[in-house]
Motif scaffolding. Structure first.
Motif, PDB file in Angstrom:
ATOM      1  N   SER A   1       2.226  -3.770 -11.690  1.00 27.00           N
ATOM      2  CA  SER A   1       1.060  -2.919 -11.907  1.00 27.00           C
ATOM      3  C   SER A   1       0.917  -2.031 -10.681  1.00 27.00           C
ATOM      4  N   GLY A   2       0.319  -0.867 -10.868  1.00 26.90           N
ATOM      5  CA  GLY A   2       0.204   0.031  -9.739  1.00 26.90           C
ATOM      6  C   GLY A   2      -0.644   1.245 -10.027  1.00 26.90           C
ATOM      7  N   ASN A   3      -1.057   1.902  -8.970  1.00 23.44           N
ATOM      8  CA  ASN A   3      -1.782   3.162  -9.050  1.00 23.44           C
ATOM      9  C   ASN A   3      -1.390   4.000  -7.835  1.00 23.44           C
ATOM     10  N   ARG A   4      -2.128   5.078  -7.572  1.00 23.91           N
ATOM     11  CA  ARG A   4      -1.734   5.972  -6.481  1.00 23.91           C
ATOM     12  C   ARG A   4      -1.943   5.351  -5.101  1.00 23.91           C
ATOM     13  N   LEU A   5      -2.653   4.229  -5.023  1.00 28.12           N
ATOM     14  CA  LEU A   5      -2.955   3.613  -3.736  1.00 28.12           C
ATOM     15  C   LEU A   5      -2.129   2.365  -3.439  1.00 28.12           C
ATOM     16  N   MET A   6      -1.763   1.622  -4.470  1.00 30.43           N
ATOM     17  CA  MET A   6      -1.132   0.322  -4.244  1.00 30.43           C
ATOM     18  C   MET A   6      -0.240  -0.052  -5.425  1.00 30.43           C
TER      19      MET A   6
ATOM     20  N   ASN B   1       0.842  -1.187   0.000  1.00 27.61           N
ATOM     21  CA  ASN B   1       0.000   0.000   0.000  1.00 27.61           C
ATOM     22  C   ASN B   1       0.880   1.240   0.000  1.00 27.61           C
ATOM     23  N   LEU B   2       0.509   2.233  -0.779  1.00 30.56           N
ATOM     24  CA  LEU B   2       1.282   3.468  -0.858  1.00 30.56           C
ATOM     25  C   LEU B   2       0.723   4.488   0.138  1.00 30.56           C
ATOM     26  N   PRO B   3       1.605   5.233   0.778  1.00 26.63           N
ATOM     27  CA  PRO B   3       1.141   6.204   1.781  1.00 26.63           C
ATOM     28  C   PRO B   3       0.277   7.298   1.156  1.00 26.63           C
ATOM     29  N   GLN B   4      -0.790   7.647   1.844  1.00 22.70           N
ATOM     30  CA  GLN B   4      -1.675   8.687   1.345  1.00 22.70           C
ATOM     31  C   GLN B   4      -1.010  10.056   1.484  1.00 22.70           C
TER      32      GLN B   4
ATOM     33  N   ARG C   1       6.558 -19.234 -22.816  1.00 28.71           N
ATOM     34  CA  ARG C   1       5.519 -18.419 -22.184  1.00 28.71           C
ATOM     35  C   ARG C   1       5.881 -18.179 -20.721  1.00 28.71           C
ATOM     36  N   LEU C   2       5.338 -17.096 -20.170  1.00 28.67           N
ATOM     37  CA  LEU C   2       5.578 -16.782 -18.767  1.00 28.67           C
ATOM     38  C   LEU C   2       4.561 -17.500 -17.888  1.00 28.67           C
ATOM     39  N   HIS C   3       5.073 -18.130 -16.827  1.00 31.84           N
ATOM     40  CA  HIS C   3       4.222 -18.855 -15.887  1.00 31.84           C
ATOM     41  C   HIS C   3       4.477 -18.308 -14.482  1.00 31.84           C
ATOM     42  N   PRO C   4       3.438 -18.231 -13.639  1.00 31.96           N
ATOM     43  CA  PRO C   4       3.616 -17.715 -12.278  1.00 31.96           C
ATOM     44  C   PRO C   4       4.642 -18.526 -11.493  1.00 31.96           C
ATOM     45  N   CYS C   5       5.490 -17.804 -10.761  1.00 32.04           N
ATOM     46  CA  CYS C   5       6.473 -18.447  -9.882  1.00 32.04           C
ATOM     47  C   CYS C   5       5.834 -18.674  -8.510  1.00 32.04           C
ATOM     48  N   GLN C   6       5.988 -19.851  -7.955  1.00 33.20           N
ATOM     49  CA  GLN C   6       5.381 -20.179  -6.664  1.00 33.20           C
ATOM     50  C   GLN C   6       6.386 -20.115  -5.525  1.00 33.20           C
ATOM     51  N   GLU C   7       7.619 -19.701  -5.821  1.00 36.06           N
ATOM     52  CA  GLU C   7       8.661 -19.668  -4.797  1.00 36.06           C
ATOM     53  C   GLU C   7       8.771 -18.264  -4.198  1.00 36.06           C
ATOM     54  N   ASN C   8       9.357 -18.186  -3.010  1.00 33.37           N
ATOM     55  CA  ASN C   8       9.702 -16.889  -2.435  1.00 33.37           C
ATOM     56  C   ASN C   8      10.878 -16.296  -3.206  1.00 33.37           C
ATOM     57  N   ALA C   9      10.793 -15.008  -3.471  1.00 33.28           N
ATOM     58  CA  ALA C   9      11.860 -14.350  -4.239  1.00 33.28           C
ATOM     59  C   ALA C   9      12.155 -12.996  -3.618  1.00 33.28           C
ATOM     60  N   SER C  10      13.440 -12.730  -3.364  1.00 32.86           N
ATOM     61  CA  SER C  10      13.842 -11.444  -2.781  1.00 32.86           C
ATOM     62  C   SER C  10      14.328 -10.512  -3.888  1.00 32.86           C
ATOM     63  N   PHE C  11      14.090  -9.237  -3.702  1.00 37.15           N
ATOM     64  CA  PHE C  11      14.517  -8.224  -4.669  1.00 37.15           C
ATOM     65  C   PHE C  11      14.529  -6.872  -3.966  1.00 37.15           C
ATOM     66  N   GLU C  12      15.020  -5.862  -4.664  1.00 35.03           N
ATOM     67  CA  GLU C  12      15.031  -4.502  -4.124  1.00 35.03           C
ATOM     68  C   GLU C  12      14.033  -3.645  -4.875  1.00 35.03           C
ATOM     69  N   VAL C  13      13.348  -2.790  -4.140  1.00 34.65           N
ATOM     70  CA  VAL C  13      12.361  -1.910  -4.768  1.00 34.65           C
ATOM     71  C   VAL C  13      12.553  -0.498  -4.208  1.00 34.65           C
ATOM     72  N   ALA C  14      12.419   0.505  -5.090  1.00 33.76           N
ATOM     73  CA  ALA C  14      12.509   1.901  -4.690  1.00 33.76           C
ATOM     74  C   ALA C  14      11.349   2.662  -5.298  1.00 33.76           C
ATOM     75  N   LEU C  15      10.697   3.479  -4.493  1.00 34.06           N
ATOM     76  CA  LEU C  15       9.607   4.327  -4.949  1.00 34.06           C
ATOM     77  C   LEU C  15      10.125   5.752  -5.041  1.00 34.06           C
ATOM     78  N   CYS C  16       9.998   6.351  -6.218  1.00 30.01           N
ATOM     79  CA  CYS C  16      10.562   7.670  -6.479  1.00 30.01           C
ATOM     80  C   CYS C  16       9.444   8.691  -6.721  1.00 30.01           C
ATOM     81  N   SER C  17       9.592   9.819  -6.049  1.00 29.46           N
ATOM     82  CA  SER C  17       8.581  10.868  -6.182  1.00 29.46           C
ATOM     83  C   SER C  17       9.195  12.177  -6.676  1.00 29.46           C
TER      84      SER C  17
END
Length: 251
Positions: free
Chosen positions: A217-222, A192-195, A235-251
């Motif tokens: 996918s995303g919008n102003r809320l999530m 969830n993105l901060p209001q 073809r792409l198939h959903p992964c059922q394993e836990n996966a770690s990554f880095e994410v940054a939200l830029c404003s």
């Protein structure tokens, strides 16, 4: 790490597309083969097509001005190096002046070049630039590499103010986000993105050895991220394993 970027609005989406095209154009111009220079001209026309949007120039100028005011607000802050701040503000001023000094849309001056426009009218047709269609263009491709490069540099200079402005705006935007390590449980991640705060860009860094592809996918809320893996059927198939990554939200 493979870096994926997801824009939250159409303006940033356009900036990212133009940035990719400018990088491609610079790489192709630096090469020597006639085929590379053919695709450099193709890229030049793509930039003109993307930049033909009527409000693009005004959007970039507004963003430059907005960033300058935001930087001015940092003056007197002991945590900010004044020298670096002055340098960034000077860059913003230079970009603003150079871009505002251009008349019309991006690459408009190139539309007055009848020779280039004759190529542009044919380049979208499969095989439309053969020697029997455009003999003058065919002859140009047989000129020395240095002459072709000189022409391409001259034509691309008309787009330099736009390229420099977008590069600076995207750099400042990317620098505004702090990367955080997260985990997609069973291949799924939601946040969830901060209001009261508007984000413009999501950056995701993923270890290539995981052989995963993120669907964002995303919008102003999530924001939602689903990890996929390419199967033997390509073809792409959903992964059922836990996966770690880095994410940054830029404003």
């Amino acid at each position: 790490m493979i870096l994926y970027e997801y824009p939250f609005n159409e303006r940033i989406r356009t900036y990212l597309r133009l940035e990719q095209l400018f990088i491609r154009l610079a790489n192709l111009i630096s090469r020597e083969q006639a085929l590379d220079h053919h695709f450099a001209i193709t890229t030049l026309f793509e930039i003109m097509d993307v930049g033909a949007r009527a409000d693009l120039k005004s959007d970039v100028l507004k963003d430059l001005d907005k960033q300058k005011h935001a930087m001015d607000a940092f003056r007197g802050n002991p945590a900010i190096a004044e020298g670096v701040l002055d340098e960034v503000i000077q860059q913003l001023d230079q970009c603003f002046q150079s871009l505002s000094g251009l008349s019309g849309k991006a690459g408009q001056s190139l539309t007055e070049n009848d020779w280039l426009m004759s190529i542009r009218s044919r380049i979208g047709i499969p095989g439309g630039t053969c020697e029997f269609d455009l003999p003058a263009y065919y002859a140009w491709q047989h000129r020395p590499s240095s002459e072709r490069t000189s022409d391409l540099v001259t034509w691309s200079k008309t787009l330099t103010p736009l390229a420099d402005s977008i590069q600076l705006l995207l750099k400042l935007l990317r620098d505004s986000g702090a990367p955080q390590k997260v985990v997609a449980s069973s291949g799924q991640f939601q946040q969830n993105l901060p209001q009261g705060r508007t984000f413009q860009l999501l950056r995701l860094a993923l270890d290539p050895t995981l052989e995963l592809v993120p669907e964002i996918s995303g919008n102003r809320l999530m924001v939602s991220i689903r990890m996929m893996r390419q199967g033997e059927d390509h073809r792409l198939h959903p992964c059922q394993e836990n996966a770690s990554f880095e994410v940054a939200l830029c404003s």
